[in-house]
Design an enzyme around this catalytic site. Structure first.
Site, PDB file in Angstrom:
ATOM      1  N   SER A 132       0.683  -1.024   0.527  1.00  0.00           N
ATOM      2  CA  SER A 132      -0.032  -0.163   0.087  1.00  0.00           C
ATOM      3  C   SER A 132       0.619   1.735   0.059  1.00  0.00           C
ATOM      4  CB  SER A 132      -0.652   0.194   1.267  1.00  0.00           C
ATOM      5  OG  SER A 132      -0.323  -0.118   2.326  1.00  0.00           O
ATOM      6  N   HIS A 162      -2.690  -3.065  -5.709  1.00  0.00           N
ATOM      7  CA  HIS A 162      -2.714  -3.284  -4.929  1.00  0.00           C
ATOM      8  C   HIS A 162      -4.793  -2.934  -4.817  1.00  0.00           C
ATOM      9  CE1 HIS A 162      -3.291   0.531  -1.486  1.00  0.00           C
ATOM     10  NE2 HIS A 162      -3.380  -0.866  -0.655  1.00  0.00           N
ATOM     11  N   GLU A 174      -5.765  -1.118  -7.743  1.00  0.00           N
ATOM     12  CA  GLU A 174      -5.334  -0.237  -8.474  1.00  0.00           C
ATOM     13  C   GLU A 174      -4.044  -0.824  -9.196  1.00  0.00           C
ATOM     14  OE1 GLU A 174      -3.840   3.203  -6.236  1.00  0.00           O
ATOM     15  OE2 GLU A 174      -3.741   3.103  -4.449  1.00  0.00           O
ATOM     16  N   ASN A 212      -3.871   5.926  -1.663  1.00  0.00           N
ATOM     17  CA  ASN A 212      -3.717   6.402  -0.357  1.00  0.00           C
ATOM     18  C   ASN A 212      -3.144   7.636  -0.346  1.00  0.00           C
ATOM     19  OD1 ASN A 212      -4.702   4.354   1.163  1.00  0.00           O
ATOM     20  ND2 ASN A 212      -2.377   3.107   1.111  1.00  0.00           N
TER      21      ASN A 212
HETATM   22  N1  CAA Z   1     -14.070 -10.300   4.465  1.00  0.00           N
HETATM   23  C1  CAA Z   1     -15.397 -10.671   4.065  1.00  0.00           C
HETATM   24  N2  CAA Z   1     -16.772  -9.723   3.860  1.00  0.00           N
HETATM   25  C2  CAA Z   1     -16.559  -8.990   4.795  1.00  0.00           C
HETATM   26  C3  CAA Z   1     -16.014  -8.486   5.371  1.00  0.00           C
HETATM   27  C4  CAA Z   1     -14.321  -8.786   5.277  1.00  0.00           C
HETATM   28  N3  CAA Z   1     -13.606  -8.599   6.564  1.00  0.00           N
HETATM   29  N4  CAA Z   1     -16.507  -7.276   5.913  1.00  0.00           N
HETATM   30  C5  CAA Z   1     -17.777  -7.797   5.838  1.00  0.00           C
HETATM   31  N5  CAA Z   1     -17.808  -8.082   4.355  1.00  0.00           N
HETATM   32  C6  CAA Z   1     -18.611  -8.276   4.236  1.00  0.00           C
HETATM   33  C7  CAA Z   1     -20.043  -8.388   5.153  1.00  0.00           C
HETATM   34  O1  CAA Z   1     -19.970 -10.439   4.738  1.00  0.00           O
HETATM   35  C8  CAA Z   1     -21.330  -8.244   4.315  1.00  0.00           C
HETATM   36  O2  CAA Z   1     -21.778  -9.557   3.543  1.00  0.00           O
HETATM   37  P1  CAA Z   1     -23.230  -9.588   2.484  1.00  0.00           P
HETATM   38  O3  CAA Z   1     -23.938  -8.269   1.922  1.00  0.00           O
HETATM   39  O4  CAA Z   1     -22.509 -10.042   1.684  1.00  0.00           O
HETATM   40  O5  CAA Z   1     -23.507  -9.704   4.347  1.00  0.00           O
HETATM   41  C9  CAA Z   1     -20.724  -6.982   4.188  1.00  0.00           C
HETATM   42  O6  CAA Z   1     -19.501  -6.916   3.291  1.00  0.00           O
HETATM   43  C10 CAA Z   1     -21.781  -5.941   4.547  1.00  0.00           C
HETATM   44  O7  CAA Z   1     -20.853  -6.381   5.858  1.00  0.00           O
HETATM   45  P2  CAA Z   1     -21.584  -5.858   6.826  1.00  0.00           P
HETATM   46  O8  CAA Z   1     -23.011  -6.057   7.269  1.00  0.00           O
HETATM   47  O9  CAA Z   1     -21.243  -6.236   8.367  1.00  0.00           O
HETATM   48  O10 CAA Z   1     -21.490  -4.461   7.056  1.00  0.00           O
HETATM   49  P3  CAA Z   1     -21.186  -2.423   6.741  1.00  0.00           P
HETATM   50  O11 CAA Z   1     -22.775  -2.596   5.343  1.00  0.00           O
HETATM   51  O12 CAA Z   1     -20.682  -2.000   6.968  1.00  0.00           O
HETATM   52  O13 CAA Z   1     -19.740  -2.698   5.388  1.00  0.00           O
HETATM   53  C11 CAA Z   1     -17.853  -2.738   5.396  1.00  0.00           C
HETATM   54  C12 CAA Z   1     -18.676  -2.991   5.911  1.00  0.00           C
HETATM   55  C13 CAA Z   1     -17.439  -3.431   3.928  1.00  0.00           C
HETATM   56  C14 CAA Z   1     -16.861  -2.903   5.476  1.00  0.00           C
HETATM   57  C15 CAA Z   1     -18.312  -1.060   4.511  1.00  0.00           C
HETATM   58  O14 CAA Z   1     -18.502  -0.533   5.790  1.00  0.00           O
HETATM   59  C16 CAA Z   1     -17.059  -0.220   4.141  1.00  0.00           C
HETATM   60  O15 CAA Z   1     -17.304  -0.346   2.680  1.00  0.00           O
HETATM   61  N6  CAA Z   1     -15.916   0.485   4.596  1.00  0.00           N
HETATM   62  C17 CAA Z   1     -15.420   0.927   4.061  1.00  0.00           C
HETATM   63  C18 CAA Z   1     -14.049   0.350   3.750  1.00  0.00           C
HETATM   64  C19 CAA Z   1     -13.382   1.053   2.812  1.00  0.00           C
HETATM   65  O16 CAA Z   1     -13.539   2.164   2.576  1.00  0.00           O
HETATM   66  N7  CAA Z   1     -11.851   0.555   2.666  1.00  0.00           N
HETATM   67  C20 CAA Z   1     -10.702   0.331   1.424  1.00  0.00           C
HETATM   68  C21 CAA Z   1      -9.814   0.817   2.894  1.00  0.00           C
HETATM   69  S1  CAA Z   1      -8.441   1.599   1.867  1.00  0.00           S
HETATM   70  C22 CAA Z   1      -7.521   0.332   1.672  1.00  0.00           C
HETATM   71  O17 CAA Z   1      -7.768  -1.045   1.510  1.00  0.00           O
HETATM   72  C23 CAA Z   1      -5.673   1.001   0.769  1.00  0.00           C
HETATM   73  C24 CAA Z   1      -4.907   0.757   1.967  1.00  0.00           C
HETATM   74  O18 CAA Z   1      -3.739   0.719   1.243  1.00  0.00           O
HETATM   75  C25 CAA Z   1      -5.211   1.265   3.368  1.00  0.00           C
END
Ligand code: CAA
Length: 304
Positions: A132, A162, A174, A212
């Site tokens: 990342s 990524h 990406e 990022n």
């Molecule tokens: N692995 C697999 N599936 C997952 C999971 C995981 N770790 N966490 C959540 N899910 C799935 C759930 O199982 C659920 O699936 P279903 O629709 O099949 O039931 C779905 O995601 C939705 O989960 P929840 O209902 O529990 O909760 P939510 O609706 O609040 O969603 C979330 C959770 C998907 C994390 C959502 O809040 C989200 O998209 N948040 C933003 C995440 C984000 O921005 N990610 C990028 C981070 S930056 C990055 O990754 C780059 C870096 O280098 C730092």
């Protein structure tokens, strides 16, 4: 001296065996999505048998949920499970057409893995990193002979894919090319990510790449708003969540990503660009000093 690159790399359609190094949250997600969507055989490598067992248990849980929600059939779930092979031996990647490394963000660990992969993987294999924040050019240079940096037989096959967390949920990925990456390698990486059902964006090797570079200053600014009393945490998250239709506000997202990870990426942006606009918020540093790094430890900006 002219550059010598690999003569032929696998095309995305030719990829039959994927290797994934690292069975943490990212590696497991990548392995599962590749097995389920791209229908390739996946060798999942980790030095720890316990991490492999934990990862495979999580994969079973996600596949069961896919079946119960009628997203895939039981047969598809069983097939996906059967093509996932966990192992503690890197040598098992000797027949991989494409390898994705997803180990912790420790530069010496990544470069050690790439110099190992240079010896183990076949000469047509793409070698991708899920880093990342570490320079792809630097990781690729671990595969060039120390006395001949123009020998790009391996380095031209190094690229970054990524993925975003959680990998099974987020469609964006990406693809970053380093100075040594060949156009053929880039094309295979882009097309293979499409086979996985992802939507690739391309960028060059620059601190923070695209995701990022944009996301971390946004989170950092939210932390500055909190520490300088511009708003309460609930208000900061609420206005961004409800005002821009993102699933989480920036402080909740920092807890989800890991406040230590956010700080580490801000430091990379600051150090590598020398630009003061990337100064990490004082509160971000203090949270890490306190050990309150987010969801994974039970306490961040919120309690879990
Ligand atoms: N692995 C697999 N599936 C997952 C999971 C995981 N770790 N966490 C959540 N899910 C799935 C759930 O199982 C659920 O699936 P279903 O629709 O099949 O039931 C779905 O995601 C939705 O989960 P929840 O209902 O529990 O909760 P939510 O609706 O609040 O969603 C979330 C959770 C998907 C994390 C959502 O809040 C989200 O998209 N948040 C933003 C995440 C984000 O921005 N990610 C990028 C981070 S930056 C990055 O990754 C780059 C870096 O280098 C730092």
């Amino acid at each position: 001296r002219s550059l010598s690159t690999s003569s032929s790399v696998a095309t995305a359609a030719e990829v039959k065996r994927l290797g994934v190094v690292g069975a943490g949250q990212m590696g497991l997600g990548i392995a599962l999505v590749a097995a389920r969507n791209a229908r390739v055989r996946v060798t999942l490598v980790d030095t720890s048998q316990a991490s492999l067992d934990k990862g495979m248990k999580f994969a079973d849980k996600l596949l069961e949920k896919d079946v119960s929600k009628k997203r895939i059939s039981q047969i598809d779930a069983d097939t996906t499970r059967s093509v996932l092979s966990p192992t503690t031996k890197m040598e098992d990647l000797s027949n991989a057409d494409f390898v994705i490394e997803a180990v912790p963000e420790i530069p010496s660990l990544k470069t050690a893995i790439f110099s190992q992969l240079a010896k183990i993987a076949p000469p047509h294999a793409i070698l991708a990193t899920n880093t990342s924040s570490i320079s792809i050019t630097k990781i690729a240079s671990a595969t060039t002979p120390p006395d001949n940096p123009t020998d790009l037989a391996v380095a031209s096959r190094v690229v970054s894919t990524h993925f975003m967390n959680p990998v099974p949920v987020q469609t964006g990925v990406e693809i970053i090319s380093g100075l040594q990456t060949s156009p053929e390698t880039l094309e295979t990486a882009v097309e293979f990510c499409k086979r996985m059902g992802k939507i690739p964006s391309q960028s060059t090797d620059s601190p923070g790449f695209l995701a990022n570079r944009i996301l971390m200053p946004y989170i950092n600014e939210a932390v500055i708003c909190l520490e300088t009393g511009v708003g309460r945490k609930e208000d900061i998250d609420s206005i961004m969540k409800n005002g821009t239709n993102v699933p989480m506000g920036p402080l909740q997202l920092a807890d989800f990503i890991g406040i230590d990870t956010c700080l580490a990426i801000m430091k990379v942006l600051q150090e590598e660009t020398g630009d003061g606009k990337y100064r990490p918020a004082v509160l971000l540093r203090k949270m890490v000093d306190a050990g309150w790094v987010g969801k994974k430890c039970g306490k961040g900006f919120y309690d879990y």
